[in-house]
Design an enzyme around this catalytic site. Structure first.
Site, PDB file in Angstrom:
ATOM      1  N   HIS A   1       0.846  -1.204   0.000  1.00 50.06           N
ATOM      2  CA  HIS A   1       0.000   0.000   0.000  1.00 50.06           C
ATOM      3  C   HIS A   1       0.870   1.238   0.000  1.00 50.06           C
ATOM      4  CE1 HIS A   1       0.193   1.158   4.353  1.00 50.06           C
ATOM      5  NE2 HIS A   1       0.280  -0.131   4.579  1.00 50.06           N
TER       6      HIS A   1
ATOM      7  N   GLU B   1      -5.249   1.660   2.445  1.00 53.52           N
ATOM      8  CA  GLU B   1      -5.097   0.490   3.313  1.00 53.52           C
ATOM      9  C   GLU B   1      -5.304   0.874   4.773  1.00 53.52           C
ATOM     10  OE1 GLU B   1      -3.046  -2.525   5.852  1.00 53.52           O
ATOM     11  OE2 GLU B   1      -2.693  -0.368   5.721  1.00 53.52           O
ATOM     12  N   GLU B   2      -4.796   2.047   5.137  1.00 57.79           N
ATOM     13  CA  GLU B   2      -4.774   2.439   6.552  1.00 57.79           C
ATOM     14  C   GLU B   2      -6.159   2.754   7.106  1.00 57.79           C
ATOM     15  OE1 GLU B   2      -2.384   1.975   8.384  1.00 57.79           O
ATOM     16  OE2 GLU B   2      -0.495   2.181   7.302  1.00 57.79           O
TER      17      GLU B   2
END
Lengths: 334, 341
Positions: free
Chosen positions: B60, B198-199
């Site tokens: 990511h 992603e986070e």
């Protein structure tokens, strides 16, 4: 299948140790029960065990999760003790003093660090003593990632009633097997999936439904009773018959499917309960939302002490669930 | 240094434009094509028409960051986190805001003015603000708008005995591994995906995998490491310098056991150090990829990162090199037919 046959089947199916993630190793034991009547059986990437029978009518999928709650080794200490994490939603208070059986046959006793207050007990305070006298010896008999379960064999505690490990959901697997065999014998188009990783959030059900694209998915699972001393309020009673799923935390069953199940119960003259379980986690939601959307329903057997190593079920409920599931599959109008 | 170019670029979740262009420039000479999908994932294909196992490797490109949500009358900026950030790591840290990298400092009441009670409690995110030296609200609004994002202003440098210090090593170190892999040629269809968001919940990887339909997927991820003072063995997660880490179970995935055994066998065959991640918390993109369509085989290879999600993170360059070697060996073995699906 009659009550006696179901009891024997459930007892056999409860023997394999199958915490979430280890399904590929135990699917053979489940699929062996339908291989002779299925057109195709296979285990998919996620570990779902699938049986498919070609036939007439709408495609109905029976879904029963194969996995059970468990523990996993996450660290091996130099003095030979094993540290644990949970597999699924396991209450750490259930574990101290219990025997754990790992999938490789290693057994041990769960201990808890003494200075931790009871209410603060977490998995980081637990360990398994496998009798190893060193880390070297422990590493020969265990490894990081090894999974296990609390060893609590299934016992007949009263006529019609079983208690023990893995009854949630091997009893559901037995119901699904009986219904699949009936529907196949009736020439219906029916599939069966022993889903993987249900206890961790219905991870297998989604990919299975995406592949199979059924017209209806029926979830067969346990639902908790509220008929024990000081129990949380829940309308279900042990021995009072199959529960038709109305709602759980993952899905609202469409009225058309719910009515189909209630009508099927009426035709068979069965006592039926309603499963209204707003906090319940099942495969229903994952199946419903898979691919372009799937009609979903559920038949549940009442169970006491869900989430603990010793679940209690009533075989009369199980036998009635099997009849209801078979009738629901073979009469589904599509 | 590649890691410097990658870690110093800006890319909070949803704002990956700058980092994507940095990565595209690095990838383009080595990939057959690089496309950006509707979510912003950068998909770099190499040998897509080759026969063989379709392999998706992903890292990511987003990083934890901050978003400006309100400008006070006095010109100070209120913010919220994008991704998991412990507010205790924020006080007094320099940040860069927006694509022009406007400097600011996260401010809080100085210790001299705090009451006894205030000193005893960590500050909450709502009590903090970013100071960009503005006179007042209008002065601030002339250069910063609500919705603008900020990242830590940390310079990347090598330190100590083969370590690197930077912001966003989670997961620019994974992006660097993928870029090194793209320079090599494999006789299989390879898709290197630099994912978004992603986070904030693995949002980019699933749609990318749905599009690519891989046979095998491998996420390369920076992962938590706490091999320091006062950490018991089962509380360390990973150890710096002990090699890439594999997952047995994390917050969202149980290892695909066959692929885990494959990874271990490859590491042992090529004599590459590896470790098992000894913690249940955390997760990575493989969780989302595994559940796309009929299900996808694979797993994650993680690089230990100390002080993950904090302004200054530390990783081992040995671990980085071993991760490249391992992923290369895994692809060579798949190419040679050792992964039988």
């Amino acid at each position: 299948m009659n009550e006696q046959e179901l009891r024997d089947l459930i007892t056999d199916l409860a023997r394999p140790v199958g915490p979430s993630g280890t399904e590929p190793q135990m699917q053979a034991a489940l699929l062996d029960r339908v291989r002779d009547v299925a057109d195709e059986v296979f285990v998919d990437v996620l570990g779902n065990g699938v049986a498919v029978k070609r036939g007439d009518g709408p495609h109905v999928l029976l879904a029963a999760h194969a996995d059970e709650l468990g523990v996993m080794v996450i660290h091996i200490e130099d003095n030979g003790f094993l540290r644990l994490i949970s597999v699924g939603d396991v209450d750490p208070h259930c574990l101290p003093g219990r025997i754990v059986r790992f999938t490789n046959g290693t057994v041990g006793v769960v201990g808890a660090e003494a200075q931790v207050k009871r209410e603060e007990l977490g998995f980081e305070h637990l360990y398994v003593d496998i009798g190893a006298e060193s880390g070297v010896e422990a590493r020969e008999r265990a490894f990081v990632g090894l999974e296990g379960v609390v060893d609590e064999p299934v016992r007949e505690v009263a006529p019609h009633r079983l208690a023990g490990r893995a009854l949630d959901n091997r009893a559901g697997c037995a119901i699904a097997i009986a219904a699949f065999r009936s529907a196949a014998a009736a020439g219906r188009r029916v599939s069966l999936v022993f889903t993987a990783q249900q206890e961790l959030g219905a991870r297998g059900a989604r990919t299975a439904a995406y592949r199979l694209r059924p017209d209806l998915a029926l979830v067969i699972d346990a639902a908790p009773c509220g008929d024990t001393p000081g129990a949380e309020r829940m309308e279900l009673k042990l021995g009072a018959g199959p529960a038709v799923k109305i709602v759980d935390a993952t899905a609202v069953v469409p009225a058309r499917v719910k009515d189909h199940l209630l009508d099927a119960g009426k035709r068979l003259g069965l006592a039926i309960q309603y499963e209204v379980w707003p906090r319940g986690r099942s495969d229903a939601g994952a199946l419903q939302a898979a691919a372009g959307g799937v009609a979903v329903g559920g038949i549940s057997y009442p169970a006491r002490y869900m989430g603990t190593p010793a679940v209690m079920i009533d075989l009369r409920d199980v036998a009635a669930c099997a009849r209801l599931a078979a009738e629901a599959v073979t009469s589904y109008p599509g | 240094m590649l890691l410097k170019r990658l870690t110093e670029a800006m890319g909070p979740p949803g704002f990956e434009d700058d980092i994507r262009e940095v990565i595209r420039a690095e990838a383009k000479p080595f990939a057959d094509r690089c496309d950006t999908d509707v979510l912003g994932n950068l998909i770099c294909e190499k040998g897509a028409g080759n026969p063989g196992v379709r392999v998706m490797v992903d890292a990511h490109m987003d990083e934890v960051g901050l978003m400006i949500v309100h400008v006070e009358d006095n010109g100070l900026l209120r913010f919220r986190a994008l991704g998991g950030i412990d507010p205790r790591v924020l006080v007094s840290k320099p940040v860069r805001i927006g694509r022009d990298g406007r400097p600011g400092v996260i401010g809080a009441k100085p210790v001299h003015l705090q009451s006894q009670e205030e000193r005893g409690k960590p500050l909450k995110m709502e009590q903090l603000y970013i100071d960009i030296g503005a006179r007042d609200k209008d002065d601030a609004l002339a250069v910063v708008q609500p919705g603008d994002v900020a990242v830590f202003a940390t310079e990347c440098e090598t330190i100590g005995d083969g370590c690197v210090k930077a912001k966003s090593l989670d997961d620019r170190i994974g992006c660097a591994v993928l870029l090194e892999i793209l320079k090599r040629t494999y006789r299989l269809p390879l898709f290197a995906v630099f994912t978004v968001q992603e986070e904030i919940g693995l949002r980019g990887a699933g749609p990318a995998a749905h599009r690519i339909r891989p046979d095998v997927a491998i996420s390369v991820e920076g992962t938590v490491c706490f091999d320091v003072v006062d950490a018991p063995g089962h509380g360390q997660a990973t150890v710096l310098g002990r090699g890439p880490a594999f997952t047995v179970q994390d917050g969202r995935t149980l290892a695909d056991r066959r692929f885990l055994e494959f990874l271990i066998a490859v590491a042992e065959k090529y004599n590459i150090p590896y470790q098992l991640r000894r913690v249940k918390g955390g997760s990575n993109n493989f969780a989302a990829i595994q559940r796309t369509r009929e299900g996808v085989a694979g797993g994650a290879i993680s690089v230990p990162v100390r002080y993950i999600h904090a302004p200054a993170q530390i990783a081992s360059l040995d671990d980085y090199e071993h991760t490249i070697r391992l992923l290369d060996a895994v692809l060579r073995e798949i190419e040679a037919g050792a992964w039988t699906g």
